[in-house]
Design an enzyme around this catalytic site. Sequence first.
Site, PDB file in Angstrom:
ATOM      1  N   SER A  95       0.807  -1.210   0.000  1.00  0.00           N
ATOM      2  CA  SER A  95       0.000   0.000   0.000  1.00  0.00           C
ATOM      3  C   SER A  95       0.847   1.270   0.000  1.00  0.00           C
ATOM      4  O   SER A  95       0.321   2.361  -0.235  1.00  0.00           O
ATOM      5  CB  SER A  95      -0.943   0.009   1.207  1.00  0.00           C
ATOM      6  OG  SER A  95      -0.218   0.057   2.411  1.00  0.00           O
ATOM      7  N   LYS A 149      -6.232   5.293   7.828  1.00  0.00           N
ATOM      8  CA  LYS A 149      -5.037   5.983   7.352  1.00  0.00           C
ATOM      9  C   LYS A 149      -5.281   7.488   7.237  1.00  0.00           C
ATOM     10  O   LYS A 149      -4.446   8.298   7.660  1.00  0.00           O
ATOM     11  CB  LYS A 149      -4.604   5.401   6.005  1.00  0.00           C
ATOM     12  CG  LYS A 149      -4.092   3.969   6.095  1.00  0.00           C
ATOM     13  CD  LYS A 149      -3.776   3.391   4.730  1.00  0.00           C
ATOM     14  CE  LYS A 149      -3.243   1.975   4.841  1.00  0.00           C
ATOM     15  NZ  LYS A 149      -2.950   1.386   3.517  1.00  0.00           N
TER      16      LYS A 149
END
Length: 856
Positions: free
Chosen positions: A692, A735
Amino acid sequence: MAVDPVPSDLLYRACDVSQFEFETTAELDDHTGLVGQERVLDALRFGTGIRRQGYNIFVLGPDGAGKHEAVLRFLSGVAIRERAPSDWVYVNNFTTPHKPVALELGAGTGRQLKDGMARLIDDLKVTIPSILESEEYQNRRQSIDEEYQEKQEQTFEELRAKAEAEDIALLRTPAGFALAPVHDGNVLKPEEFNQLPEEDRKRIEATIQSLQKELAETLEHVPAWQKEHHQRVRDLNREVAERTVERAMRELRALFEGLTHVEKWLGEVMADLIENIGTFAGASGGDEGSEQQRVMAAMQALMQGRGGGFAAADPFRRYEVNVAVDNSQEARKTGATTWRAQDIADAGGYIGGGAPILYEDHPTMANLLGRVEHMPQMGALVTDFMLIKPGALHRANGGYLLIDALKLLREPLAWDALKRAIRRRKLVIESAGEYMSLVSTVTLEPDPIPLDVKIILLGDRYLYYLLSNNDPDFGELFKVAADFEDEIDRETENDLLYARLIASTCREENLLPFDRSGVGRIIERSSRQAEDAEKLSTVMRPIVDLMCEADHIARSAGALRISADHVDEAVEAQIARADRLRERSLEMITRDIVMIDTEGERVGQVNGLSVLSMGSISFGRPSRITARVRMGLGSARVIDIEREVALGGPIHTKGVLILSGYISGQFLPEIPLSMSASVVFEQSYGGVDGDSASSAELYALISALAEAPIAQGLAVTGSVNQLGEVQAIGGVNDKIEGFFDICVRRGLTGEQGVLIPAANEKHLMLRQDVVDAVERGMFAIYPVEHVEEGVELLMGAPAGIRGEDGNFPAGSIYARAEERLAAFADNQRRFAQRSDDGPATGRPANSRPANSRKGS
């Protein structure tokens, strides 16, 4: 190629509570089905409907998805329509006591046999002693005894008369019979006998010797007379017993008429009762020294000698009935309409009517197959058929047995034992101690029982595929997979079903009802849990926990219903309880212990985002990613420092290698690249895996190549492929919120935000404070589809598209990067040319060793 930020109204999908027509969930009916689990329902219908070998069911899905309750609820509707299975009892084997007999009886009749046998023995305990003490029996017995005594006395009287004619006395002594000379009616003493003339002594001795021979012959007939006497007594007892026992058993035998195997055993019971009629002689009391008592003691000793190891001194234990499986309707009805694991425990392991449904919470080998217990007796361990204890397979036979697969695999020998039982289709009681040759105690070999049970294992997907790949028997024995969905579509119909599911949970858990706002907030939390604004999570355990905590808060506040405010407060309380690590992480960043910039610009430096999961809590944490580049030796090599020090996982390594593929394909397509670069997560001291952050690493690398600074107020998440397309990742909400919290603590500037993959836009379910900041223009979420878009956002200049002339536009980021790569390649060629022209050492011709001196 400008990218517009995501509008604030797309950052959080609120539930439209106006679609609900109820005021509280108390007005809604229970939802007894499975929300969005049609595939599971089809599998369960097929698995329970087909009755062929090996079509057992494995229910797989995430923990907390409510698999147990859902399967039980489904089975309760199926089992109630099925026929109740047979009862099974264990009884004594009168010919081979160590091999107890298993009898199959109709549902509910096992206890009738047990009670009938108990009544029979109780009746005989009263009837037989009264018959043995009756005048008729005593007269017949006395007649037999008198005949025996008369015959014995007559024989000895004849011998005594013959001896007296020869002046010899027949004496009865404690040691037996003896012969002695008589004179004038008195027995001669030894000294008097010795004073007789020798001729008289010899005559008397000869006479005594002859009489002793006759006495010996007479005594030899005594055992035969005794045997004849005992046989006549036994015949009398048998005659009495046959009439008494047959009359007493008439009702019991009529109850089981037509059941051949039961009739056969009752016949053996009758024969044994007749044979051991003396056991009942003193059952109702009597004189300790009576003949009946002596007969009883003798018969009991005989019985124990034949029985071999009965665990109790009770001589009537051999006639008891051990009801191993009792399928009477009364034993299994609970009156409930919805089922949980606790319902099973409360009902003794059974649910509903019809076929049994059993959940075995502790699936050891003994708890599945049953066991034979032992009792200490006179320093030894003994057992009998009454100590046979049934297992879960006995009790579920003819129905359904649910087992947690992980618990089953944790128990030694249990998995193999279950497979043997399924494959053999019969239930054999096995002992783990005997199986491993650890126990040498005398035990039993009970009859095996035919097995017809549907086994339903419950576990997660990893365990299912692990068994499929590693156990060749698994696919043969568990052919039906019922795979639970993790999530369902969030649409109006499912919102209403979810509301009914919330209503059912409120009733099951005794919670206050939820109002419409509370239901809406639970649906929103379900979407957040699914990490998708268009989905609802079917993993209900966290949702139920949240509902219970909201109920506690509402009750503490004296509320009569649960609203959205109570749910929000419960969410905040959950976060606060598990928030220590997140707070420490934020503190270390805000105190500049962990270096994260949220303002300014830096070359080759970008803020990547990751998610840390600690138990039940997860949170986003920014990490500084840096890249350095220099001239290489004929190839584009990107050094992954995490991999070099064995901290990077294989997926992370794959992501870094993809960067090399993108760089090689994007720049100087006809010239070998001469670049060496290193990429690292700064201040990372644990393992790193996942891809990611690969787009963030690529941005850092391009920035270092083009020497273009990156705005530190932006953070990046998303993976990238070799074509430069930014791909979706997980944990996008955590996030974003993790970086937002850092920016808030340092002060929002209005130039901060996060770059996310455009594919993740539909997953956004952000906190309200993040949504408010975006709405005020103080924070932004940018959906990026391609690396070029991210380059422009981060570096403040277009990435550039290669024109027809083969070059990037002047001044673009990619043009600057390619110019530097071209310079690397040119320098590398000149360096290689000087090396070819110079000495064999490979140094340029005009170079000298580092340790050379002038004039040397």
